[in-house]
Motif scaffolding. Structure first.
Motif, PDB file in Angstrom:
ATOM      1  N   SER A  92       5.673  -8.297   2.045  1.00  0.00           N
ATOM      2  CA  SER A  92       5.999  -7.140   2.010  1.00  0.00           C
ATOM      3  C   SER A  92       6.919  -6.424   1.236  1.00  0.00           C
TER       4      SER A  92
ATOM      5  N   TYR B 210       9.958  -2.308  -3.869  1.00  0.00           N
ATOM      6  CA  TYR B 210       8.838  -1.777  -3.266  1.00  0.00           C
ATOM      7  C   TYR B 210       8.602  -2.332  -1.997  1.00  0.00           C
TER       8      TYR B 210
ATOM      9  N   ARG C 270       6.348  -2.694   1.085  1.00  0.00           N
ATOM     10  CA  ARG C 270       4.931  -2.574   1.577  1.00  0.00           C
ATOM     11  C   ARG C 270       4.867  -2.381   2.937  1.00  0.00           C
TER      12      ARG C 270
ATOM     13  N   PRO D  51       0.125  -3.676   4.522  1.00  0.00           N
ATOM     14  CA  PRO D  51      -0.681  -4.587   3.861  1.00  0.00           C
ATOM     15  C   PRO D  51      -1.881  -4.244   3.469  1.00  0.00           C
TER      16      PRO D  51
ATOM     17  N   GLY E  89       3.868   2.245   1.629  1.00  0.00           N
ATOM     18  CA  GLY E  89       5.117   1.792   1.083  1.00  0.00           C
ATOM     19  C   GLY E  89       6.139   2.659   0.522  1.00  0.00           C
TER      20      GLY E  89
END
Length: 85
Positions: free
Chosen positions: A7, A18, A20, A23, A49
């Motif tokens: 993530s 970043y 996330r 997913p 994200g």
């Protein structure tokens, strides 16, 4: 639950983090909160994200959607980046 390392992506050379949140979610549009924070959305409007530029200066989660989840994932990642909420 997804592995935190799946993530979180941090590019130390570019100094970009970043996070996330969905997913496998495809990004349909990106909204710029300010010059250092961007939110990616899917076609149906779900947050995919969060992107933070100049991450080593600190991650500002003020007014960020899913700030608590983002802070949790960043903490679990083991990255030594300051987080501000």
């Amino acid at each position: 639950m997804a592995n935190p390392s799946d993530s979180i992506q941090y590019d130390s050379e570019a100094d970009v983090l970043y996070v996330r949140l969905a997913p496998g979610g495809a990004v349909a549009r990106t909204v710029e909160l300010d010059v250092a924070r961007l939110i990616d959305y899917s076609a149906d409007g779900a947050v995919v994200g969060l992107e933070f530029l100049d991450a080593s200066d600190g991650i500002d989660l003020t007014d960020v959607t899913f700030a608590h989840r983002a802070e949790q994932l960043i903490g679990e990642s083991g990255l030594d980046l300051p987080v501000f909420a």
